[in-house]
Design a protein around this motif. Structure first.
Motif, PDB file in Angstrom:
ATOM      1  N   GLU A 144     -18.317  13.791  -5.474  1.00 14.68           N
ATOM      2  CA  GLU A 144     -18.139  13.654  -3.922  1.00 14.68           C
ATOM      3  C   GLU A 144     -16.694  13.363  -3.609  1.00 14.68           C
ATOM      4  N   THR A 145     -16.265  14.293  -2.542  1.00 15.54           N
ATOM      5  CA  THR A 145     -14.957  14.117  -2.120  1.00 15.54           C
ATOM      6  C   THR A 145     -14.466  12.979  -1.304  1.00 15.54           C
ATOM      7  N   ILE A 146     -13.620  11.980  -1.587  1.00 20.05           N
ATOM      8  CA  ILE A 146     -13.088  10.903  -0.889  1.00 20.05           C
ATOM      9  C   ILE A 146     -11.702  11.051  -0.260  1.00 20.05           C
ATOM     10  N   THR A 147     -11.737  10.937   1.330  1.00 23.60           N
ATOM     11  CA  THR A 147     -10.407  11.116   1.884  1.00 23.60           C
ATOM     12  C   THR A 147     -10.032   9.842   2.197  1.00 23.60           C
ATOM     13  N   LEU A 148      -8.798   9.314   1.825  1.00 23.85           N
ATOM     14  CA  LEU A 148      -8.106   8.012   1.933  1.00 23.85           C
ATOM     15  C   LEU A 148      -7.922   7.862   3.589  1.00 23.85           C
ATOM     16  N   GLN A 149      -8.221   6.725   4.065  1.00 22.22           N
ATOM     17  CA  GLN A 149      -7.940   6.219   5.384  1.00 22.22           C
ATOM     18  C   GLN A 149      -6.748   5.300   5.590  1.00 22.22           C
ATOM     19  N   GLN A 150      -6.380   5.095   6.565  1.00 21.93           N
ATOM     20  CA  GLN A 150      -5.462   4.089   6.697  1.00 21.93           C
ATOM     21  C   GLN A 150      -5.734   2.824   6.556  1.00 21.93           C
ATOM     22  N   GLY A 151      -7.055   2.488   6.923  1.00 25.07           N
ATOM     23  CA  GLY A 151      -7.666   1.073   6.518  1.00 25.07           C
ATOM     24  C   GLY A 151      -7.831   0.996   4.932  1.00 25.07           C
ATOM     25  N   ASP A 152      -7.794   1.741   4.182  1.00 24.27           N
ATOM     26  CA  ASP A 152      -7.904   1.623   2.715  1.00 24.27           C
ATOM     27  C   ASP A 152      -6.517   1.112   2.300  1.00 24.27           C
ATOM     28  N   PHE A 153      -5.225   0.959   2.998  1.00 22.71           N
ATOM     29  CA  PHE A 153      -3.993   0.352   2.622  1.00 22.71           C
ATOM     30  C   PHE A 153      -3.728  -0.935   3.040  1.00 22.71           C
ATOM     31  N   SER A 154      -4.922  -1.730   3.459  1.00 22.96           N
ATOM     32  CA  SER A 154      -4.566  -2.993   4.037  1.00 22.96           C
ATOM     33  C   SER A 154      -5.910  -3.649   4.315  1.00 22.96           C
ATOM     34  N   CYS A 155      -5.940  -4.839   4.101  1.00 22.64           N
ATOM     35  CA  CYS A 155      -7.222  -5.685   4.377  1.00 22.64           C
ATOM     36  C   CYS A 155      -6.985  -7.256   4.824  1.00 22.64           C
ATOM     37  N   ALA A 156      -7.692  -7.795   5.549  1.00 24.46           N
ATOM     38  CA  ALA A 156      -7.443  -9.134   6.254  1.00 24.46           C
ATOM     39  C   ALA A 156      -7.212 -10.045   5.091  1.00 24.46           C
ATOM     40  N   GLY A 157      -6.315 -10.847   5.205  1.00 26.46           N
ATOM     41  CA  GLY A 157      -5.977 -11.833   4.256  1.00 26.46           C
ATOM     42  C   GLY A 157      -5.269 -11.349   2.675  1.00 26.46           C
ATOM     43  N   CYS A 158      -4.971  -9.929   2.831  1.00 24.57           N
ATOM     44  CA  CYS A 158      -4.520  -9.297   1.502  1.00 24.57           C
ATOM     45  C   CYS A 158      -3.282  -9.267   1.544  1.00 24.57           C
ATOM     46  N   LYS A 159      -2.518  -9.356   0.445  1.00 24.39           N
ATOM     47  CA  LYS A 159      -1.244  -8.958   0.227  1.00 24.39           C
ATOM     48  C   LYS A 159      -0.626  -7.773   0.338  1.00 24.39           C
ATOM     49  N   SER A 160       0.400  -7.404   0.847  1.00 26.92           N
ATOM     50  CA  SER A 160       1.088  -6.209   1.078  1.00 26.92           C
ATOM     51  C   SER A 160       1.372  -5.600  -0.393  1.00 26.92           C
ATOM     52  N   SER A 161       1.181  -4.152  -0.546  1.00 28.89           N
ATOM     53  CA  SER A 161       1.367  -3.692  -1.729  1.00 28.89           C
ATOM     54  C   SER A 161       1.951  -2.400  -1.540  1.00 28.89           C
ATOM     55  N   SER A 162       2.721  -1.730  -2.388  1.00 23.73           N
ATOM     56  CA  SER A 162       3.239  -0.512  -2.353  1.00 23.73           C
ATOM     57  C   SER A 162       2.275   0.668  -2.979  1.00 23.73           C
ATOM     58  N   SER A 163       2.317   1.838  -2.841  1.00 21.10           N
ATOM     59  CA  SER A 163       1.414   3.009  -3.368  1.00 21.10           C
ATOM     60  C   SER A 163       1.880   4.381  -3.261  1.00 21.10           C
ATOM     61  N   THR A 164       1.716   5.214  -4.142  1.00 18.89           N
ATOM     62  CA  THR A 164       2.106   6.303  -4.234  1.00 18.89           C
ATOM     63  C   THR A 164       1.165   7.260  -3.416  1.00 18.89           C
ATOM     64  N   LEU A 165       0.191   6.608  -3.023  1.00 23.40           N
ATOM     65  CA  LEU A 165      -0.786   7.457  -2.255  1.00 23.40           C
ATOM     66  C   LEU A 165      -0.531   7.306  -0.758  1.00 23.40           C
ATOM     67  N   ARG A 166      -1.379   8.461  -0.149  1.00 26.55           N
ATOM     68  CA  ARG A 166      -1.075   8.260   1.409  1.00 26.55           C
ATOM     69  C   ARG A 166      -2.413   8.414   2.003  1.00 26.55           C
ATOM     70  N   ALA A 167      -2.481   8.111   3.543  1.00 24.91           N
ATOM     71  CA  ALA A 167      -3.661   8.409   4.123  1.00 24.91           C
ATOM     72  C   ALA A 167      -3.862  10.013   4.220  1.00 24.91           C
ATOM     73  N   LEU A 264      -3.373  16.361  -6.329  1.00 19.27           N
ATOM     74  CA  LEU A 264      -3.856  16.221  -4.989  1.00 19.27           C
ATOM     75  C   LEU A 264      -3.600  17.267  -4.083  1.00 19.27           C
ATOM     76  N   GLY A 265      -3.569  18.526  -4.770  1.00 16.31           N
ATOM     77  CA  GLY A 265      -3.449  19.898  -3.844  1.00 16.31           C
ATOM     78  C   GLY A 265      -2.147  20.203  -3.426  1.00 16.31           C
ATOM     79  N   TYR A 266      -1.472  19.396  -2.639  1.00 14.72           N
ATOM     80  CA  TYR A 266      -0.156  19.814  -2.116  1.00 14.72           C
ATOM     81  C   TYR A 266       0.873  19.002  -2.668  1.00 14.72           C
ATOM     82  N   ARG A 267       0.613  18.127  -3.662  1.00 16.01           N
ATOM     83  CA  ARG A 267       1.576  17.473  -4.649  1.00 16.01           C
ATOM     84  C   ARG A 267       0.855  16.884  -5.965  1.00 16.01           C
TER      85      ARG A 267
END
Length: 342
Positions: A144-167, A264-267
């Protein structure tokens, strides 16, 4: 069709759309190419946790040796599930700078080394090992295809983190799990929880329910990535989790993939395992997961084979990555020279 490295089949119709083969994974890891029959893959993905010995309370039985000055000819056992610090059993036991550590015989449950192993501590991305167990238990459609959403890059009370993925990045569920286990990508782990039946709240409930079922009494999960410092467990509990996770061929395969090129198709993202001991290939590591946030320090859990002995290694709260790796190597080298039975 996206090539990932292993075939996932729940039914003949489901995976005619996304046939995933092991050749690419084998080629990158230096292993011989292998083709999987649908029967092999079904066993790999859906293997039940049938070999984990459960106590009447539902916890994995952990046998321990008492803290004595000489090595007993036969194990002296404490109550199941109780870990006694056994460092003093061996005069040459390693000095580990981490806040907590554990080495356990994965076959007998004997604790070979223990430091502060009952303390409940932040575990960072070691969390993702339970995320993988919950996903494997759910037997979801891995194509099943999953599309990353902006909400997947942060959460309440969580630490920030870097990622090579994009929304907006798309991948199938299998790729998201490989991203989470091998590369420790937080958005992938967050998306796995979001797309779970019932959403994130149901997923977190499933994580805590699984921990309770396994007898992980010092464990609590707040979210699926490990970025929240409220995700806590003891080294003892993580020994139980690794024991359980080792029954899933899917988790063994994905957590120990040394390198993988994600299309990821385009990269294409050229990605390496976060554990240098897996990438370097000098140890027989069957399961691996690293973790880091400031509150947790540098952490790692592994299921490995040392001098023909299956062993679990847990290190929590090392001050640096080098200190974590040094502690792991020292503990594994030391364990390799122990007698098979204490």
């Amino acid at each position: 069709m996206r090539v990932l490295g292993i075939t996932f089949l729940f039914s003949a119709t489901t995976f005619s759309q996304a046939e995933i083969v092991v050749n690419n994974l084998s080629k990158q890891s230096g292993q011989p190419n292998t083709s999987w029959s649908s029967e092999d893959v079904e066993m790999l993905l859906n293997k039940d946790v049938a070999n984990v010995e459960l106590s009447p309370q539902g916890s994995v039985t952990v046998k321990t040796t008492r803290n004595i000055s000489t090595i007993p000819s036969t194990p002296v056992l404490s109550k199941p599930g109780q870990i006694v610090d056994t460092t003093a059993v061996f005069n040459n036991s390693p000095d580990v700078s981490a806040r907590a550590a554990l080495v356990m015989d994965a076959e007998t449950g004997e604790v070979l080394y223990s430091k502060n192993s009952n303390a409940s501590l932040p575990i960072a991305s070691i969390t993702k090992l339970m995320t993988a167990v919950v996903i494997a238990d759910a037997r979801l459609n891995m194509s099943e295809t999953i599309t990353l959403q902006q909400g997947d890059f942060s959460c309440a009370g969580c630490k920030s983190s870097s990622s090579t993925l994009r929304a907006g990045d798309t991948m199938n569920r299998a790729e998201a799990l490989l991203f989470a286990l091998m590369k420790s990508e937080n958005p992938a782990a967050a998306a796995l929880a979001r797309t779970y039946p019932g959403g994130r709240s149901a997923f977190i409930a499933a994580m805590n329910a699984k921990a309770k079922q396994l007898g992980m009494t010092s464990t609590h999960y707040m979210e699926s990535t490990g970025l929240h410092p409220g995700n806590v467990a003891s080294a003892r509990d993580l020994g139980i989790l690794v024991t359980a996770a080792s029954q899933y061929g899917l988790i063994r395969q994905f957590s120990t993939t040394p390198t993988y090129d994600f299309n990821l198709g385009y990269r294409v993202l050229k990605s390496n395992n976060t554990n240098a001991l897996v990438r370097n290939g000098g140890w027989n590591i069957n399961i691996s997961k690293t973790g880091f946030i400031n509150e947790a320090g540098r952490c790692v859990v592994m299921h490995t084979t040392l001098n023909n002995r299956p062993a679990i290694v847990v290190i929590l709260g090392a001050p640096t990555t080098q200190a974590r790796n040094d502690a792991a190597v020292n503990l594994m080298t030391w364990t390799s020279h122990l007698p098979k039975r204490l």
